[in-house]
Design an enzyme around this catalytic site. Structure first.
Site, mmCIF file in Angstrom:
data_model
loop_
_atom_site.group_PDB
_atom_site.id
_atom_site.type_symbol
_atom_site.label_atom_id
_atom_site.label_comp_id
_atom_site.label_asym_id
_atom_site.label_seq_id
_atom_site.Cartn_x
_atom_site.Cartn_y
_atom_site.Cartn_z
ATOM 1 N N ASP A 164 1.101 -1.109 0.049
ATOM 2 C CA ASP A 164 0.078 0.092 0.060
ATOM 3 C C ASP A 164 1.027 1.304 0.147
ATOM 4 O O ASP A 164 2.034 1.177 0.473
ATOM 5 C CB ASP A 164 -0.764 -0.003 1.208
ATOM 6 C CG ASP A 164 -1.989 1.254 1.452
ATOM 7 O OD1 ASP A 164 -2.246 1.811 0.686
ATOM 8 O OD2 ASP A 164 -1.408 1.699 2.772
ATOM 9 N N ASP B 204 -0.061 5.161 0.666
ATOM 10 C CA ASP B 204 -0.440 5.943 1.647
ATOM 11 C C ASP B 204 -0.095 5.555 3.110
ATOM 12 O O ASP B 204 -0.740 4.726 3.483
ATOM 13 C CB ASP B 204 -1.901 6.657 1.500
ATOM 14 C CG ASP B 204 -1.991 7.240 0.117
ATOM 15 O OD1 ASP B 204 -1.264 7.170 -0.634
ATOM 16 O OD2 ASP B 204 -3.257 7.292 0.018
#
Length: 327
Positions: free
Chosen positions: A80, A82
Site C-alpha cells: 500500500d 499512503d
C-alpha cells in the site's frame, strides 16, 4: 449531532465494479511494469542506514524464518502507498501540486479546509466518500492529456513526495528486490501517479485507480471504481494470476484496516504504521507488525505524528482538487 454520512465507515463486498477496477489496474500495471531497475534510493536515505531507524519495540508479532526467500520467483510483494510507503496520501500531495499550478481557484480553499483537517485527524477512509472525491478530481483532469499529467506528476514527486518516503518501509521493499522478487505498489491513487512513485523508488510497477482515456486524453470517467478496499484485493488477485504467482508465498503491507481483504490474500501479511482496527486485527491473527512513526498518538488518529499544520494545509489544498464543483 450525528456524524456526516461520509464519516461513517461501511463494509462492502467485492462487486462487479471492484473486479473490473482490479482487472483494469492489473492490465495497466503489467503494461507499464519496470523490470531490471537498479540504482540509488531516490528517497534520499541510505538503505543500510534505513534498517537502523526501526526501534526494537517497533516490531511485533511472531518471529519468522528467513524472509523473503531469495530466488523464489513465485513470490512477490504488494505495498500500500499512503502512510505505508509514504507519509500522507499521494492524492493530497498531487492536489497540492495542482493547486500550485492553478488547476483550481484559491477562493475554494476555505470551503474544504475544515473538512480535510477533520478527515486527516479522524483517519477515516470511507469508500463512498473517496469515490465522490475522485469523481470530482476526474472533472479537473477531463480533457487534459495523460502525458501532461504524467509530466506534472514527476515535478510533484520531487516537490512534495520524495522526502516523505518511510525509510523503514523502503528497506522492506528493497529486501524483496534483493531476493529477486517483484515489488508492486497498490493504491487508490491514479495509476499514473503510482507508476511515477514506483519508478522513482526502483520498484517493479504499480496498481492504481484507472481513469479512462481516449487517444491519450482523459474522458472524465473511471474504469470500474477507485482501487480501494475489495478492489485492491481483486487487482492483486488478477495480477498474481497473470504473473503466475502463488499468493500463499507472497507478502503484502498496509497501514489501513480497509486493506484487510488484500492482506488476507497472501501468506505473509504485514501491518505497517497500522490504524487501530488493523493493529487489533493483526494481533488477533498473528500478523507481523511494524511501526515507523515517532509517537503512539499516530496509532490513535491514523496519521503521522509529525503531520502538523503543514500536512493539513496541503491536504486542504488537495481536498479542493478532489471536491471541485462540477460545471
Amino acid at each position: 449531532m450525528a456524524a456526516p454520512g461520509w464519516l461513517t465507515p461501511r463494509r462492502r463486498s467485492a462487486t462487479a465494479r471492484s473486479v473490473l477496477a482490479g482487472e483494469a489496474s492489473a492490465e495497466a500495471a503489467r503494461k507499464t511494469a519496470l523490470t531490471g531497475l537498479e540504482g540509488p534510493d531516490e528517497a534520499g536515505t541510505d538503505l543500510a542506514d534505513a534498517e537502523l531507524l526501526e526501534a526494537p519495540e517497533a516490531v511485533e508479532g511472531p518471529s519468522e524464518p528467513a524472509f523473503p526467500v531469495a530466488g523464489d520467483d513465485l513470490a512477490a510483494a504488494f505495498f500500500d502507498l499512503d502512510n505505508t510507503v509514504m507519509q500522507g496520501a499521494a492524492i493530497f500531495h498531487f492536489g497540492r501540486g495542482l493547486y500550485k499550478r492553478e488547476f483550481f481557484r484559491r477562493r475554494e480553499l476555505a470551503r474544504f479546509a475544515w473538512q480535510q483537517a477533520w478527515f486527516r485527524l479522524a483517519g477515516v477512509e470511507d469508500p463512498e466518500h473517496m469515490q465522490d472525491a475522485r469523481d470530482s478530481a476526474l472533472s479537473i483532469v477531463k480533457g487534459h492529456r495523460v502525458s501532461e499529467l504524467m509530466a506534472i506528476g514527476e515535478e510533484i514527486y520531487d516537490e512534495y513526495m520524495a522526502e516523505r518516503i518511510w525509510p523503514g518501509t523502503r528497506a522492506l521493499a528493497q529486501a524483496h528486490l534483493d531476493a529477486g522478487q517483484k515489488v508492486w505498489l497498490v493504491t487508490a491513487a491514479p495509476v499514473e501517479t503510482a507508476t511515477i512513485i514506483a519508478r522513482r523508488l526502483g520498484l517493479t510497477g504499480a496498481l492504481g485507480t484507472v481513469a479512462e482515456s481516449v487517444d491519450g486524453v482523459y474522458t472524465g470517467r473511471l474504469v470500474g471504481e477507485p482501487l480501494h478496499g475489495p478492489a485492491k484485493a481483486e487487482a492483486v488477485r488478477a495480477l498474481a494470476a497473470a504473473e503466475g504467482l502463488e499468493l500463499e508465498r507472497c507478502a503484502a503491507y498496509s497501514d489501513s484496516h480497509n486493506d484487510i481483504p488484500m492482506l488476507s490474500l497472501v501468506g505473509h501479511p504485514y501491518a505497517i504504521n497500522p490504524d487501530t482496527k488493523l493493529r487489533k486485527h493483526a494481533r488477533i491473527n498473528d500478523w507481523r507488525l511494524r511501526d515507523y512513526r515517532t509517537g503512539r498518538k499516530a496509532v490513535k488518529v491514523g496519521v503521522p505524528a509529525a503531520a502538523g499544520v503543514g500536512a493539513i494545509a496541503g491536504g486542504a489544498a488537495a481536498a479542493i482538487a478532489l471536491h471541485r464543483r462540477r460545471k
